[in-house]
Structures are given as structure tokens and as C-alpha cells.
Design an enzyme around this catalytic site. Sequence first.
Site, PDB file in Angstrom:
ATOM      1  N   TRP A  14       0.990  -1.292  -0.075  1.00 23.49           N
ATOM      2  CA  TRP A  14       0.079   0.105  -0.054  1.00 23.49           C
ATOM      3  C   TRP A  14       1.026   1.253   0.014  1.00 23.49           C
ATOM      4  O   TRP A  14       1.744   1.344   0.952  1.00 23.49           O
ATOM      5  CB  TRP A  14      -0.822   0.096   1.352  1.00 23.49           C
ATOM      6  CG  TRP A  14      -1.785   1.218   1.289  1.00 23.49           C
ATOM      7  CD1 TRP A  14      -2.829   1.565   0.608  1.00 23.49           C
ATOM      8  CD2 TRP A  14      -2.202   2.002   2.335  1.00 23.49           C
ATOM      9  NE1 TRP A  14      -3.333   2.503   1.050  1.00 23.49           N
ATOM     10  CE2 TRP A  14      -2.897   2.886   2.087  1.00 23.49           C
ATOM     11  CE3 TRP A  14      -1.181   1.953   3.715  1.00 23.49           C
ATOM     12  CZ2 TRP A  14      -3.562   3.877   3.165  1.00 23.49           C
ATOM     13  CZ3 TRP A  14      -1.658   3.090   4.594  1.00 23.49           C
ATOM     14  CH2 TRP A  14      -2.780   3.946   4.388  1.00 23.49           C
TER      15      TRP A  14
ATOM     16  N   ASP B 248       0.618  -4.170  10.278  1.00 25.13           N
ATOM     17  CA  ASP B 248      -0.606  -3.360   9.596  1.00 25.13           C
ATOM     18  C   ASP B 248      -1.798  -4.232   9.467  1.00 25.13           C
ATOM     19  O   ASP B 248      -1.684  -5.227   8.670  1.00 25.13           O
ATOM     20  CB  ASP B 248      -0.120  -2.540   8.249  1.00 25.13           C
ATOM     21  CG  ASP B 248      -1.120  -1.631   7.926  1.00 25.13           C
ATOM     22  OD1 ASP B 248      -2.177  -1.488   8.535  1.00 25.13           O
ATOM     23  OD2 ASP B 248      -1.131  -1.113   6.733  1.00 25.13           O
TER      24      ASP B 248
ATOM     25  N   LYS C 293     -12.541  -0.586   7.201  1.00 23.07           N
ATOM     26  CA  LYS C 293     -13.089  -1.498   6.355  1.00 23.07           C
ATOM     27  C   LYS C 293     -14.044  -2.723   7.186  1.00 23.07           C
ATOM     28  O   LYS C 293     -15.080  -2.721   6.614  1.00 23.07           O
ATOM     29  CB  LYS C 293     -12.189  -2.466   5.712  1.00 23.07           C
ATOM     30  CG  LYS C 293     -10.633  -1.888   5.508  1.00 23.07           C
ATOM     31  CD  LYS C 293     -10.576  -1.130   3.967  1.00 23.07           C
ATOM     32  CE  LYS C 293      -9.895   0.186   3.879  1.00 23.07           C
ATOM     33  NZ  LYS C 293      -8.422   0.253   4.067  1.00 23.07           N
TER      34      LYS C 293
HETATM   35  N1  PMP Z   1      -3.048  -0.107   5.607  1.00 21.42           N
HETATM   36  C1  PMP Z   1      -3.535  -0.694   4.394  1.00 21.42           C
HETATM   37  C2  PMP Z   1      -2.872  -2.072   3.860  1.00 21.42           C
HETATM   38  C3  PMP Z   1      -4.515  -0.161   3.657  1.00 21.42           C
HETATM   39  O1  PMP Z   1      -4.970  -0.697   2.622  1.00 21.42           O
HETATM   40  C4  PMP Z   1      -5.339   0.825   4.291  1.00 21.42           C
HETATM   41  C5  PMP Z   1      -6.460   1.626   3.641  1.00 21.42           C
HETATM   42  N2  PMP Z   1      -6.623   1.377   2.343  1.00 21.42           N
HETATM   43  C6  PMP Z   1      -4.869   1.452   5.624  1.00 21.42           C
HETATM   44  C7  PMP Z   1      -3.604   0.819   6.245  1.00 21.42           C
HETATM   45  C8  PMP Z   1      -5.422   2.634   5.888  1.00 21.42           C
HETATM   46  O2  PMP Z   1      -6.635   2.721   6.503  1.00 21.42           O
HETATM   47  P1  PMP Z   1      -7.638   3.998   6.993  1.00 21.42           P
HETATM   48  O3  PMP Z   1      -8.588   4.190   6.259  1.00 21.42           O
HETATM   49  O4  PMP Z   1      -8.192   3.310   8.378  1.00 21.42           O
HETATM   50  O5  PMP Z   1      -6.580   4.910   7.389  1.00 21.42           O
END
Ligand code: PMP
Length: 383
Positions: A113, A195, A231
Site C-alpha cells: 500500500w 498493519d 473496512k
Molecule cells: N493499511 C492498508 C494496507 C490499507 O490498505 C489501508 C487503507 N486502504 C490502510 C492501512 C489505512 O486505513 P485507514 O483508512 O483506516 O486509514
Amino acid sequence: IGNTLACLSPPAYRTDEGQPWVLPVVKKVEKLIVADNRLNHEYLPILGLPEFRSSASKIALGEDSPAIQENRVGAVQCLGGTGALKMGAEFLRRWYNGNDNMKTPVYVSAPTWENHNSVFANAGFEDVRPYKYWDAEKRGLDLAGFLGDLETAPKHSIFVLHACAHNPTGTDPTHMEWTQVAEVMKRRKLFVFFDSAYQGFASGCLDKDAWAVRYFVTQGFEMFCAQSFSKNFGLYNERVGNLTIVARDADNVRRVLSQMEKIVRVTWSNPPSQGARLVAITLNTAELFAEWKDNVKTMADRVLLMRASLQAKLQALGTPGTWDHITQQIGMFSFTGLNPKQVEYMIKERSIYLMASGRINMCGLTTKNIDYVAKSIHETVVN
Ligand code: PMP
């Protein structure tokens, strides 16, 4: 986009009608919050709502986690998973392993990401590097490469590991592979920063999806785990996250949290309450907790169904190549293996939108567009 026939890169979960989904349990708890006259809009404590922080850590580490029983777990309520990564990164840059932390390598998976790179770089880490993860040819994990990078990383390097449902590849290590990763990390004194943005989304089961995190705890690691509830609660815009800290002992947790307070103070000062309250009430009330797990399973099952249907349709069409990776990969994302030229064909000729890397969000597939998508993939591969 006016004539989109299928958007395979929505930023979030979508229903089979292509719509965002407010979880039924969330609607229920929102009503409870509105009806509760004791609540007000005073500031929360700097580290967040205590009942949120403890229950969030519990779903990551498990109800009966020895680390929780030994009082060596702490938590910081953060602004989403991104905020939790940010808090962890800011702390590590200031306090991890000596004074020259800017130089400590931070390893992120290749690919990852993309915000991982920027969050750590912005916290002041000057050496954010990739570790081998994805084997494009076999469309799976490059375990030998991954272990090799762990073996050669400078001692005390920081490794960001996706707890489950790796974004963007949808490929996670097996339990056996995780044990190999843990063995090298322990021996080489590498720091584990999980994460966890998709707990529940990979298998539909919270405990299964937390296997890696819990295994590392049993191996005695001190670690951080950034949790996102964007999510699995569908609370994208409420910014609900938690940084779980597993330390050597209770005294270390206390020290870490006192520094975290200072970092929060200069970053957002106080966290927002609505989303954290929603999550805390849900996790701490047996019937609501059960209902939430059911809601998460509904989302995970829809993704699994779309994976199975897409693979079956490509197989039925006789599309050249193997498509088993579509069902082997897990979570919202899939690396289809379509090359940039094929992606361009999908976009320009078929009005199907996906990432140039060939990554699709399975939630973009619906029972209505899946035939069209499968036929289009077939065409672009055959041509
Ligand atoms: N880590 C990963 C691997 C993600 O895919 C995402 C969101 N796309 C996040 C962290 C961040 O999530 P948030 O929207 O809660 O900040």
C-alpha cells in the site's frame, strides 16, 4: 465516469448493487448513541476512549492473550489505520533503539500500500526500502526472497508486515511461512510492525485473520500493530484506528504511552469520539459483537463468491493461462496478472476501470457485471 461499465477499483467495499454498505449493526449502535443522554461532546482523554482501546487490542491479540494478562499491552486510539501507522512511526523515529533512528532502515513489502512509504518517510525515516514479497511469475509469495531480505537486513531494522489480506497482492504467507519469517526476525532482532487493516475480510473470521499477529506475540516479540476499523466496520470517514503496543513488561508500556501522549498532543491533540464509541459499544456487548461478526462475514462471503465466480467463468470460457490465483488470493484485492497493455484494452475498449498494475478490488464485481468482465478479460488475453 459517464460510460463506466464496471469500476474494478472502488476505494471501499461495495454491495452487489455497487453501493456503499452501512453495516446493520452500525445503524443499531448509532441509534443507541443518539438515545444516550449521558453522552456529550467533551474532549476524550489524549490517548482515546479507554473501552475502545482495550477492546480493539483484544480482537487483535485474542481474548486470552498472555500479553494482555501480563499487563504488557497498551493502546492509542488513532485516526484510522493511517493514524496508527503514523503514531507508531513517530514514536519509533524518536525513541527506538538509540539516537540515530533516522538512519534505521524501514522495510515495506514490494509491492505495498503506497502510503507506507510516505508515512515512514514523513516521520523522518531516511531509508525506507522494499523487501521482496511478490513473485510475478508464479503469482504468489516470493518466500525465498522475503527470507533472504530478512537475513541481510541490518539488525534492528523495522519491518512493516501486513497482518492479513495483503494489499495489493491478496497473497498472505501460510502459517508455516509465517513461522519461518518469525524465526529469522527473532534471531536477527528485527522490529515487527504489523498493519492490520482487513481483520475479518480475509477469511470472514476475526480469529483466523489475526493468526500471524498472535503467533508473533507467542514468540515473545515486542511489537506494534496498527489496526484500522475503516473496512471491517465500514466506518471509512469516521477515522477509527488503534495502535496496539505489546511491550516487554508493564513498566515499558507505561513509558511508551507517556511518550505517545506527547506525540498525540502535537499531532491531533484529542481523537474524535463517534467512531470509537460505535466500535467500543459493539465489541463490548455480546449480542452486538455477534451481529458485527455476522456483518463482517457477509462482506467477506460476497468477496469470496465473486472470486469463485470470476475464476469459474474464465475457466468455462477457456481463457488461456491459469486463473487459480483469483481464488487463492484473499481479501478485497487481487493481482489479476493482466499486463499494462491488457489493462489499457479493458479501459479503452470495454470501459472497465482497473489499476494499471492489474490490481482489482473484488467488490467492484457484481452478479450483473461479472459476465461482461469475464468476457472482456478473455478477449484481451486472447487478442
Ligand atoms: N493499511 C492498508 C494496507 C490499507 O490498505 C489501508 C487503507 N486502504 C490502510 C492501512 C489505512 O486505513 P485507514 O483508512 O483506516 O486509514
